[in-house]
Design a protein around this motif. Structure first.
Motif, PDB file in Angstrom:
ATOM      1  N   GLN A 272      -0.653 -15.536   6.974  1.00 17.47           N
ATOM      2  CA  GLN A 272      -2.055 -15.257   7.608  1.00 17.47           C
ATOM      3  C   GLN A 272      -2.443 -14.058   6.662  1.00 17.47           C
ATOM      4  O   GLN A 272      -3.667 -13.861   7.092  1.00 17.47           O
ATOM      5  CB  GLN A 272      -2.072 -14.925   8.994  1.00 17.47           C
ATOM      6  N   GLY A 273      -1.962 -13.558   5.749  1.00 20.12           N
ATOM      7  CA  GLY A 273      -2.476 -12.548   5.044  1.00 20.12           C
ATOM      8  C   GLY A 273      -3.343 -12.966   3.969  1.00 20.12           C
ATOM      9  O   GLY A 273      -3.825 -14.191   3.652  1.00 20.12           O
ATOM     10  N   HIS A 274      -3.888 -12.139   3.013  1.00 18.25           N
ATOM     11  CA  HIS A 274      -5.009 -12.166   1.893  1.00 18.25           C
ATOM     12  C   HIS A 274      -4.223 -13.279   1.196  1.00 18.25           C
ATOM     13  O   HIS A 274      -3.148 -13.323   0.730  1.00 18.25           O
ATOM     14  CB  HIS A 274      -5.007 -11.084   1.216  1.00 18.25           C
ATOM     15  N   PRO A 275      -5.389 -14.125   0.638  1.00 14.79           N
ATOM     16  CA  PRO A 275      -5.049 -15.139  -0.229  1.00 14.79           C
ATOM     17  C   PRO A 275      -4.909 -14.578  -1.747  1.00 14.79           C
ATOM     18  O   PRO A 275      -5.706 -13.738  -1.814  1.00 14.79           O
ATOM     19  CB  PRO A 275      -6.141 -16.204  -0.496  1.00 14.79           C
ATOM     20  N   TYR A 276      -3.643 -14.470  -2.582  1.00 12.18           N
ATOM     21  CA  TYR A 276      -3.587 -13.933  -3.675  1.00 12.18           C
ATOM     22  C   TYR A 276      -2.383 -14.713  -4.398  1.00 12.18           C
ATOM     23  O   TYR A 276      -1.712 -15.579  -3.991  1.00 12.18           O
ATOM     24  CB  TYR A 276      -3.008 -12.578  -3.338  1.00 12.18           C
ATOM     25  N   PHE A 277      -2.344 -14.554  -5.729  1.00 15.39           N
ATOM     26  CA  PHE A 277      -1.499 -15.297  -6.622  1.00 15.39           C
ATOM     27  C   PHE A 277      -0.563 -14.162  -7.398  1.00 15.39           C
ATOM     28  O   PHE A 277      -1.078 -13.194  -7.939  1.00 15.39           O
ATOM     29  CB  PHE A 277      -2.113 -15.932  -7.569  1.00 15.39           C
ATOM     30  N   GLY A 278       0.783 -14.230  -7.302  1.00 15.61           N
ATOM     31  CA  GLY A 278       1.462 -13.318  -8.059  1.00 15.61           C
ATOM     32  C   GLY A 278       2.186 -12.202  -7.072  1.00 15.61           C
ATOM     33  O   GLY A 278       2.099 -12.520  -5.716  1.00 15.61           O
ATOM     34  N   ALA A 279       2.418 -10.906  -7.475  1.00 20.29           N
ATOM     35  CA  ALA A 279       2.971 -10.096  -6.623  1.00 20.29           C
ATOM     36  C   ALA A 279       1.800  -9.390  -5.739  1.00 20.29           C
ATOM     37  O   ALA A 279       0.554  -9.308  -5.844  1.00 20.29           O
ATOM     38  CB  ALA A 279       3.365  -8.837  -7.429  1.00 20.29           C
ATOM     39  N   PRO A 280       2.228  -9.152  -4.365  1.00 17.60           N
ATOM     40  CA  PRO A 280       1.168  -8.855  -3.371  1.00 17.60           C
ATOM     41  C   PRO A 280       0.425  -7.428  -3.915  1.00 17.60           C
ATOM     42  O   PRO A 280       1.074  -6.427  -4.496  1.00 17.60           O
ATOM     43  CB  PRO A 280       2.126  -8.331  -2.197  1.00 17.60           C
ATOM     44  N   PRO A 281      -0.808  -7.538  -3.853  1.00 24.23           N
ATOM     45  CA  PRO A 281      -1.599  -6.193  -4.471  1.00 24.23           C
ATOM     46  C   PRO A 281      -1.335  -4.947  -3.466  1.00 24.23           C
ATOM     47  O   PRO A 281      -1.323  -5.192  -2.234  1.00 24.23           O
ATOM     48  CB  PRO A 281      -2.960  -6.630  -4.550  1.00 24.23           C
ATOM     49  N   ALA A 282      -1.255  -3.847  -3.988  1.00 24.81           N
ATOM     50  CA  ALA A 282      -1.133  -2.654  -3.240  1.00 24.81           C
ATOM     51  C   ALA A 282      -2.861  -2.288  -2.565  1.00 24.81           C
ATOM     52  O   ALA A 282      -3.534  -2.230  -3.501  1.00 24.81           O
ATOM     53  CB  ALA A 282      -0.550  -1.583  -3.864  1.00 24.81           C
ATOM     54  N   ASP A 283      -2.629  -1.707  -1.551  1.00 25.80           N
ATOM     55  CA  ASP A 283      -4.191  -1.213  -0.989  1.00 25.80           C
ATOM     56  C   ASP A 283      -4.371   0.209  -1.995  1.00 25.80           C
ATOM     57  O   ASP A 283      -3.402   0.630  -2.208  1.00 25.80           O
ATOM     58  CB  ASP A 283      -4.034  -0.713   0.322  1.00 25.80           C
ATOM     59  N   ASP A 284      -5.582   0.107  -2.203  1.00 27.19           N
ATOM     60  CA  ASP A 284      -6.027   1.219  -2.967  1.00 27.19           C
ATOM     61  C   ASP A 284      -6.672   2.410  -2.055  1.00 27.19           C
ATOM     62  O   ASP A 284      -6.498   2.207  -0.737  1.00 27.19           O
ATOM     63  CB  ASP A 284      -7.133   0.854  -4.109  1.00 27.19           C
ATOM     64  N   ASP A 285      -7.251   3.178  -2.487  1.00 28.16           N
ATOM     65  CA  ASP A 285      -7.766   4.545  -1.698  1.00 28.16           C
ATOM     66  C   ASP A 285      -9.273   4.160  -1.312  1.00 28.16           C
ATOM     67  O   ASP A 285     -10.034   5.155  -1.167  1.00 28.16           O
ATOM     68  CB  ASP A 285      -7.865   5.609  -2.355  1.00 28.16           C
ATOM     69  N   ALA A 286      -9.689   2.930  -1.288  1.00 32.67           N
ATOM     70  CA  ALA A 286     -10.897   2.666  -0.597  1.00 32.67           C
ATOM     71  C   ALA A 286     -11.303   3.173   0.629  1.00 32.67           C
ATOM     72  O   ALA A 286     -10.476   3.174   1.334  1.00 32.67           O
ATOM     73  CB  ALA A 286     -11.353   1.146  -0.595  1.00 32.67           C
ATOM     74  N   LEU A 287     -12.494   3.450   0.803  1.00 35.08           N
ATOM     75  CA  LEU A 287     -13.132   4.014   2.392  1.00 35.08           C
ATOM     76  C   LEU A 287     -13.592   2.870   3.058  1.00 35.08           C
ATOM     77  O   LEU A 287     -13.868   1.786   2.711  1.00 35.08           O
ATOM     78  CB  LEU A 287     -14.045   5.031   2.075  1.00 35.08           C
ATOM     79  N   PRO A 288     -13.364   3.053   4.448  1.00 34.57           N
ATOM     80  CA  PRO A 288     -13.780   1.958   5.431  1.00 34.57           C
ATOM     81  C   PRO A 288     -15.365   2.182   5.357  1.00 34.57           C
ATOM     82  O   PRO A 288     -16.048   3.038   5.362  1.00 34.57           O
ATOM     83  CB  PRO A 288     -13.318   2.333   6.658  1.00 34.57           C
ATOM     84  N   ALA A 289     -15.969   0.664   5.540  1.00 35.43           N
ATOM     85  CA  ALA A 289     -17.233   0.492   5.595  1.00 35.43           C
ATOM     86  C   ALA A 289     -17.608   0.040   7.059  1.00 35.43           C
ATOM     87  O   ALA A 289     -17.193  -0.930   7.569  1.00 35.43           O
ATOM     88  CB  ALA A 289     -17.757  -0.398   4.723  1.00 35.43           C
ATOM     89  N   GLU A 290     -18.091   0.903   7.768  1.00 36.00           N
ATOM     90  CA  GLU A 290     -18.640   0.540   9.266  1.00 36.00           C
ATOM     91  C   GLU A 290     -19.932   0.718   9.586  1.00 36.00           C
ATOM     92  O   GLU A 290     -20.597   1.276   8.910  1.00 36.00           O
ATOM     93  CB  GLU A 290     -17.837   1.396  10.179  1.00 36.00           C
ATOM     94  N   GLY A 291     -20.203  -0.273  10.501  1.00 36.97           N
ATOM     95  CA  GLY A 291     -21.676  -0.191  11.157  1.00 36.97           C
ATOM     96  C   GLY A 291     -22.761  -0.705  10.020  1.00 36.97           C
ATOM     97  O   GLY A 291     -22.488  -1.589   9.060  1.00 36.97           O
ATOM     98  N   GLU A 292     -23.932  -0.330   9.987  1.00 34.04           N
ATOM     99  CA  GLU A 292     -25.116  -0.557   9.276  1.00 34.04           C
ATOM    100  C   GLU A 292     -25.223   0.589   8.371  1.00 34.04           C
ATOM    101  O   GLU A 292     -25.432   1.724   8.540  1.00 34.04           O
ATOM    102  CB  GLU A 292     -26.234  -0.814  10.026  1.00 34.04           C
ATOM    103  N   SER A 293     -25.642   0.268   6.885  1.00 31.78           N
ATOM    104  CA  SER A 293     -25.812   1.191   5.909  1.00 31.78           C
ATOM    105  C   SER A 293     -27.451   1.801   6.458  1.00 31.78           C
ATOM    106  O   SER A 293     -28.232   0.997   7.008  1.00 31.78           O
ATOM    107  CB  SER A 293     -26.061   0.491   4.717  1.00 31.78           C
ATOM    108  N   THR A 294     -27.478   2.922   5.929  1.00 32.86           N
ATOM    109  CA  THR A 294     -28.821   3.929   5.934  1.00 32.86           C
ATOM    110  C   THR A 294     -29.743   2.942   5.210  1.00 32.86           C
ATOM    111  O   THR A 294     -29.797   2.581   4.188  1.00 32.86           O
ATOM    112  CB  THR A 294     -28.517   5.023   5.619  1.00 32.86           C
TER     113      THR A 294
END
Length: 718
Positions: A272-294
């Motif tokens: 049930q994880g992300h669809p991908y091909f090859g080695a599982p990708p590592a999470d990067d340092d992206a920030l969460p986006a919550e709610g509605e943009s200003t």
């Protein structure tokens, strides 16, 4: 499960020397694509167009050449290798030359040869594909089951390995899928294999598949069908369960060509994880986006019309009078009119010009603006003449909005005006009195052809410089060659030098109106997310306008704003997973004849531009547009700049409700010409992604044009 496609163009096709074999991944083979896509891995290989290919499982692929030569390959892409790593060349076999069908499963290869008998071969090394092939036996062409397999549209095998049944042979024929058992009898004394035995009675699995032209199975309990390429859909449908039932009518779309799959004797539940091909990708340092943009700040710069005119060679067209007229007051009854003037100005040395929106508008212009959400659409015309006497005219479609207009309308006007491209002066041709193209002729155009595809084939690519309304793209079209002379570099004289030009003002006449559904927004939900699109018919959408040279060849010149003052919301809510489609709304379009009487001659060109949001009688208030799932997924996320990436926490949502959307290049086809469109996001026009509760992976998103909180244009999903 690997799925392979030997690609082919849509429609009638004469095979060339080579074609492309592409690798896809079936993310939910057990569920028939109910919870996961069949996605393109990006791996491909060039192959012989006249060969036939089949998968045998465990990454083994067989190629049967028209000459009867058989080769085997191993797909090593999962470990960093090539798609077709040569395993063994088995040479030619006279029985295989001009064989009508070939298919395989694990350690068996089935061939219906030119004599229509079925031969079965055993592969001694099914995991590597380089073993010895041994004839198990043949079944004569007179056998009823062999005859059914020979006549079928598509045939494939699924290894079952249950007691008394070695494999199951399937066939698609006339919208019906049936299967027969295949086993091998007791070996003869000293024999290595028993004779092939086909079940004499077929079991019907699925019926009513009128559009299916091919089918396959990744393993027991799942069948996929494809409608092929002839109807421009390329839709794969999935069936699973016992008895088989439709699980997903659009597992994938836009997949054109001969399809075959790796095959297995059993299928496990999907991860049930992300669809991908090859080695599982590592999470990067992206920030969460919550709610509605200003929201965006209050827009400025919407109260002016501005542009720039050039010669055909791109040099400035200086010193030309620019007449700006209100374009939304063109009567629909075919009356030829001189549009209401909004002012005149003169092009500067660089060809640019600016004209403020009048503080007080003529009554009919004000009424049209009120009906258009406050937006004032205009057409700016600059006319000149070369020293050789060729009349040149530039036509630019523009939008301005007063401070009293809604913020979305003003923002759209300001944004569109800020990135206006220069407009070239085009040669004007005398009216030849030719009749307007018929609907059948419009249907032959490049724009009409593109509109048949169910997937977005243009993406964000710009439209061609020129389009023909009645045929394919005009090749090497140069409107500036007049009587063998290129006029694009000739100086253009304005009214100050050639006074008669001052009276060369075009008159407009609506000669045709129609309603066409136009892509205005899109939503994306690649995995455990839902997509929502809200579009208020107080539309804040800018649609390309097209201007012709003569009567058939068109060029995009500016745009018109559709910003109705009344409001009816439309769109879709919580669609997904594995979903991404454009949303289209009905706009009325006008084809306008522009007539300029100049120097005792009558010149004509045509214009196509959007009018208002208008639902046709008995029609939908909006409908689904093209499939845009190809923009989502791991490969696109990995290619996106890290600054564009973010993610939505489990159970949260992110909503894009500011700035301008991406430019949908192929938003609409009208009168044989493809036009682009972009919309303004606000609290009435928004794209939302809602994350599910799965904790197996985070829900990654990214903006196409920038960070998700900084004018991304559209939000993609993985």
């Amino acid at each position: 499960m690997a799925t392979y496609v030997e690609t082919s163009p849509v429609g009638t096709y004469t095979p060339g020397t080579t074609t492309t074999l592409k690798k896809y991944i079936d993310w939910d083979p057990q569920g028939g694509g109910a919870s996961g896509p069949i996605f393109d891995t990006g791996f491909s290989a060039t192959v012989n167009a006249k060969s036939r290919f089949t998968g045998a499982g465990q990454g083994i692929i067989y190629e049967l050449a028209q000459s009867g030569e058989l080769k085997s390959f191993k797909d090593n892409t999962a470990t960093g290798g090539s798609l077709l790593t040569a395993a063994k060349n088995y040479g030619s076999n006279g029985n295989w030359q001009y064989a009508t069908k070939i298919w395989a499963d694990l350690d068996r290869i089935y061939v219906v040869d030119a004599d229509h008998k079925l031969s079965v071969y055993a592969q001694s090394a099914p995991t590597t594909g380089n073993g010895t092939l041994t004839l198990v036996g043949t079944v004569p062409a007179t056998n009823a089951t062999v005859q059914a397999l020979t006549a079928a549209q598509d045939v494939w095998a699924v290894p079952t390995r249950t007691f008394g049944n070695r494999s199951t042979l399937y066939a698609l024929s006339g919208g019906v899928i049936k299967h027969w058992s295949y086993n091998e009898g007791t070996p003869s004394p000293g024999g290595a294999f028993g004779p092939p035995a086909l079940g004499s009675t077929a079991t019907v699995d699925l019926t009513g598949l009128a559009s299916a032209v091919q089918a396959w199975s990744p393993g027991p309990g799942t069948i996929y069908t494809s409608d092929g390429a002839v109807n421009y859909s390329g839709t794969i449908a999935g069936y699973a369960g016992r008895p088989l039932a439709l699980t997903n009518p659009e597992v994938s779309t836009g997949v054109y060509g001969a399809i075959f799959a790796d095959t297995a004797s059993c299928l496990n539940p999907m991860d049930q994880g992300h669809p991908y091909f090859g080695a599982p990708p590592a999470d990067d340092d992206a920030l969460p986006a919550e709610g509605e943009s200003t929201p965006d700040p209050d827009p400025t710069g919407a109260q002016v019309f501005k542009g720039r005119f050039t010669r055909g060679d791109g040099q400035p067209a200086a010193g030309l009078t620019v007449v700006v007229e209100a374009s939304d007051v063109t009567p629909d009854d075919g009356t030829e009119v001189d549009l209401p003037d909004l002012g005149t100005t003169v092009t500067a040395s660089d060809g640019s010009w600016v004209l403020p929106l009048p503080s007080v508008l003529p009554p009919d212009v004000q009424a049209a603006a009120d009906d258009n959400g406050g937006a004032v659409n205009a057409v700016a015309t600059a006319t000149g003449v070369t020293a050789s006497g060729v009349v040149m005219q530039g036509t630019d479609h523009l939008t301005a909005a007063p401070d009293s207009a809604p913020a979305a309308t003003r923002e759209l006007a300001a944004t569109v005006e800020s990135d206006t491209d220069p407009v070239e002066l085009l040669p004007q041709f005398e009216d030849d009195g030719a009749p307007q193209p018929t609907d059948a002729q419009y249907a032959q155009s490049w724009g009409s052809e593109q509109d048949k595809y169910t997937v977005d084939t243009l993406g964000g690519d710009p439209l061609p410089e020129w389009q023909s309304a009645t045929s394919g793209l005009p090749a090497n079209f140069n409107p500036y060659v007049i009587n063998g002379v290129d006029t694009s570099t000739m100086p253009v004289q304005g009214a100050s030098i050639e006074p008669t030009i001052a009276y060369c003002v075009p008159h407009k006449q609506v000669i045709k109106t129609s309603i066409a559904y136009t892509a205005v927004m899109e939503g994306h939900a690649n995995w455990d997310v839902k997509a929502t699109v809200d579009y208020d018919s107080r539309a804040a959408t800018s649609v390309d306008a097209a201007v012709s040279v003569g009567s058939k060849n068109y060029k995009i010149e500016g745009s018109a704003s559709v910003s109705n003052s009344f409001g009816y919301a439309t769109g879709y809510t919580n669609r997904g997973p594995n979903f991404a489609k454009q949303w289209r709304v009905p706009f009325e379009y006008k084809k306008i004849k522009s007539t300029t009487r100049c120097q005792n001659k009558t010149y004509v060109h045509y214009e196509i531009r959007a009018g208002r949001y208008k639902v046709p009688s008995g029609g939908a208030v909006g409908n689904y547009g093209k499939d845009v799932r190809s923009a989502d997924g791991y490969r696109n996320w990995a290619k996106a700049p890290k600054s564009h990436r973010s993610y939505v926490p489990n159970g949260a949502y992110f909503q894009l409700s500011k700035s301008r959307s991406v430019k949908f290049s192929g938003a609409v086809n009208v009168y044989g010409v493809k036009l682009g469109a972009s919309s303004q996001y606000d609290h009435d026009h928004r794209q939302r992604i809602t994350a599910g509760l799965s904790n197996l992976a985070r829900h990654d998103i990214w903006g196409r044009n920038g960070a998700v909180w900084d004018k991304p244009g559209v939000i993609y999903s993985w």
